[in-house]
Scaffold this motif. Structure first.
Motif, PDB file in Angstrom:
ATOM      1  N   PHE A  68       0.725  -1.053   0.004  1.00 44.67           N
ATOM      2  CA  PHE A  68       0.005   0.099   0.188  1.00 44.67           C
ATOM      3  C   PHE A  68       0.916   1.339   0.083  1.00 44.67           C
ATOM      4  O   PHE A  68       0.600   2.321  -0.916  1.00 44.67           O
ATOM      5  N   LEU A  75       3.055   8.567  -0.137  1.00 44.25           N
ATOM      6  CA  LEU A  75       3.445   7.739   1.116  1.00 44.25           C
ATOM      7  C   LEU A  75       4.765   7.412   1.294  1.00 44.25           C
ATOM      8  O   LEU A  75       5.443   7.480   2.243  1.00 44.25           O
ATOM      9  N   TYR A 147      -1.452  12.077   8.091  1.00 41.53           N
ATOM     10  CA  TYR A 147      -1.260  10.675   7.658  1.00 41.53           C
ATOM     11  C   TYR A 147      -1.209   9.946   8.646  1.00 41.53           C
ATOM     12  O   TYR A 147      -1.871   8.743   8.606  1.00 41.53           O
ATOM     13  N   HIS A 153      -7.318   3.999   9.261  1.00 40.98           N
ATOM     14  CA  HIS A 153      -8.376   3.188   8.482  1.00 40.98           C
ATOM     15  C   HIS A 153      -7.576   2.034   7.732  1.00 40.98           C
ATOM     16  O   HIS A 153      -7.987   0.859   7.914  1.00 40.98           O
ATOM     17  N   PRO A 154      -6.616   2.268   6.833  1.00 39.00           N
ATOM     18  CA  PRO A 154      -5.883   1.007   6.410  1.00 39.00           C
ATOM     19  C   PRO A 154      -5.209  -0.036   7.218  1.00 39.00           C
ATOM     20  O   PRO A 154      -5.618  -1.301   7.041  1.00 39.00           O
TER      21      PRO A 154
ATOM     22  N   LEU B  33      -4.907  12.600   0.457  1.00 38.10           N
ATOM     23  CA  LEU B  33      -5.593  12.119   1.805  1.00 38.10           C
ATOM     24  C   LEU B  33      -6.414  10.973   1.545  1.00 38.10           C
ATOM     25  O   LEU B  33      -6.571  10.072   2.179  1.00 38.10           O
ATOM     26  N   GLN B  35      -6.614   9.088  -0.972  1.00 33.21           N
ATOM     27  CA  GLN B  35      -5.986   7.854  -1.136  1.00 33.21           C
ATOM     28  C   GLN B  35      -5.296   7.370   0.075  1.00 33.21           C
ATOM     29  O   GLN B  35      -5.100   6.186   0.156  1.00 33.21           O
ATOM     30  N   ALA B  36      -4.866   7.986   1.262  1.00 30.35           N
ATOM     31  CA  ALA B  36      -4.337   7.311   2.278  1.00 30.35           C
ATOM     32  C   ALA B  36      -5.619   6.621   2.890  1.00 30.35           C
ATOM     33  O   ALA B  36      -5.136   5.624   3.737  1.00 30.35           O
ATOM     34  N   VAL B  37      -6.711   7.019   2.896  1.00 34.36           N
ATOM     35  CA  VAL B  37      -7.735   6.249   3.597  1.00 34.36           C
ATOM     36  C   VAL B  37      -8.282   5.420   2.788  1.00 34.36           C
ATOM     37  O   VAL B  37      -9.591   4.549   2.963  1.00 34.36           O
ATOM     38  N   LEU B  38      -7.765   5.007   1.513  1.00 37.66           N
ATOM     39  CA  LEU B  38      -8.250   4.138   0.620  1.00 37.66           C
ATOM     40  C   LEU B  38      -9.949   4.692   0.059  1.00 37.66           C
ATOM     41  O   LEU B  38     -10.518   3.920  -0.319  1.00 37.66           O
ATOM     42  N   VAL B 152     -12.984   8.921  16.086  1.00 38.71           N
ATOM     43  CA  VAL B 152     -13.016   8.066  15.086  1.00 38.71           C
ATOM     44  C   VAL B 152     -13.662   6.572  15.224  1.00 38.71           C
ATOM     45  O   VAL B 152     -14.612   6.333  14.546  1.00 38.71           O
ATOM     46  N   THR B 156     -17.797   5.433  14.351  1.00 41.50           N
ATOM     47  CA  THR B 156     -17.683   4.500  13.233  1.00 41.50           C
ATOM     48  C   THR B 156     -18.523   3.317  13.791  1.00 41.50           C
ATOM     49  O   THR B 156     -19.619   2.794  13.130  1.00 41.50           O
ATOM     50  N   GLY B 178     -17.845   0.543   5.618  1.00 47.04           N
ATOM     51  CA  GLY B 178     -16.256   0.936   5.159  1.00 47.04           C
ATOM     52  C   GLY B 178     -16.250   2.303   4.512  1.00 47.04           C
ATOM     53  O   GLY B 178     -15.485   3.076   5.001  1.00 47.04           O
ATOM     54  N   PHE B 181     -16.583   4.622   7.478  1.00 49.07           N
ATOM     55  CA  PHE B 181     -15.328   4.638   8.405  1.00 49.07           C
ATOM     56  C   PHE B 181     -14.359   5.413   7.692  1.00 49.07           C
ATOM     57  O   PHE B 181     -13.600   6.412   8.175  1.00 49.07           O
ATOM     58  N   LYS B 182     -13.955   5.425   6.240  1.00 54.84           N
ATOM     59  CA  LYS B 182     -13.116   6.150   5.863  1.00 54.84           C
ATOM     60  C   LYS B 182     -13.454   7.701   5.525  1.00 54.84           C
ATOM     61  O   LYS B 182     -12.464   8.552   5.904  1.00 54.84           O
ATOM     62  N   THR B 185     -12.898   9.060   9.161  1.00 52.64           N
ATOM     63  CA  THR B 185     -11.239   9.199   9.371  1.00 52.64           C
ATOM     64  C   THR B 185     -10.582  10.480   8.755  1.00 52.64           C
ATOM     65  O   THR B 185      -9.706  11.193   9.094  1.00 52.64           O
ATOM     66  N   ALA B 188     -11.492  13.590  10.555  1.00 55.96           N
ATOM     67  CA  ALA B 188     -10.816  13.569  11.627  1.00 55.96           C
ATOM     68  C   ALA B 188      -9.352  14.320  11.172  1.00 55.96           C
ATOM     69  O   ALA B 188      -8.839  14.990  11.993  1.00 55.96           O
TER      70      ALA B 188
END
Lengths: 201, 201
Positions: A68, A75, A147, A153-154, B33, B35-38, B152, B156, B178, B181-182, B185, B188
């Motif tokens: 990831f 990242l 970050y 989450h991930p 950001l 992308q960082a939480v998918l 968070v 969630t 899901g 949750f993303k 996050t 936050a």
């Protein structure tokens, strides 16, 4: 639990060391923070169960996490030597070994003063002390707060399939996952300390 | 979407107002950001679905959230008039109405510049501007960063049973949850901006 000898074999893994600074967070603050993430004794039990499931799977979990991070240049940046533009392979490898241990510590360690002090050390290694432990001096000196929070989450979502591999019934997998989510959120909150302006933590 | 008239009926709800400061976070930062939480387009679709499920249930969700805060004196503290030691009922009521709207905004608003600017406004209302919107001047001037992050988890975990009430198949409930949750996050992380020391956000 690992023996003292096993612990020494992980470079830079200083859990329980007398050299560590005391956490600025008190055990009473921790108790209140646990309540804010709804963390109870039941979660401790399910984390122990999760530790038994994850123990043989930490490398696969790390494959997913590193995949990831490696797949996102913004990242991977925090592991990248800015003088060469290349990922710092040794830094990545050393952090990876501690990250695997962190999975087990999250599941198995009692959340006591030693644990709290090591959370503070982890917080410092994302900020004031980043790179120092591993001599990775070419990489960026800080993982940004946004970050750090985003990763809740991930780090939570990707652990689920591994927890499900342990052969436990669905409701136990759910409870292990819930406990893991709480534990990760709790730690992200603790790790935010060195980021916060005076009086805002 | 709510009409402009409906929006005006919520005291202090200034979404889209010209009076708001621009977010210090750019749309490009937001994309990274996400992308960082998918967070993907699929999550947007499941958030829309979640909005339809939650629309008629926001009061029950708020009952749970306010029950949680009200049951923990160290959390209710941030709504408590420190001069009288009593919870500020008007402040609680005004925040509650915006909190209900926040559920729907999280599900339905496009995450564009207006949304980003309002995230910044929400961040300020936990810090520099706390209490001002509602004239709740006796309550503490700040929600600490550690609790902002900690929340968070409860925000969630507690939404799940409500999402399950919509009659959708289990895999859709899972995907709505899901996406939620993303989204929590992500917010936050955005809300942490005014807490961060210079250069650490």
């Amino acid at each position: 639990m690992m023996s003292a000898e096993q612990q020494r074999s992980i470079p830079g893994y200083d859990y329980g060391s007398d050299e560590l600074a005391a956490s600025p967070v008190t055990l009473e603050d921790l108790e209140l923070l646990k309540q804010a993430v709804l963390f109870t004794g039941e979660d401790e039990r399910y984390l122990r169960m999760a530790g038994d499931v994850l123990e043989s799977r930490t490398e696969q979990v790390l494959d997913v996490w590193y995949g990831f991070v490696g797949g996102h240049p913004h990242l991977l940046h925090y592991f990248t030597d800015t003088t060469t533009g290349e990922p710092d392979a040794e830094y990545l490898a050393r952090v990876r070994e501690r990250f695997a241990q962190w999975i087990l510590d999250t599941c198995r360690r009692p959340y006591d003063q030693a644990w709290l002090d090591y959370q503070h050390e982890i917080a410092l290694r994302h900020t004031d002390k980043k790179n120092r432990t591993d001599g990775a001096l070419g990489t960026p000196p800080l993982v940004p707060l946004r970050y750090l929070i985003a990763f809740v989450h991930p780090l939570t979502a990707t652990i689920r399939p591994f927890l499900a591999e342990g052969g436990h019934p669905a409701d136990e997998v759910e409870k292990m996952h819930g406990a893991w989510f709480k534990a990760v959120t709790l730690q992200a909150a603790l790790w935010s300390h060195p980021y916060a302006r005076e009086g805002r933590f």
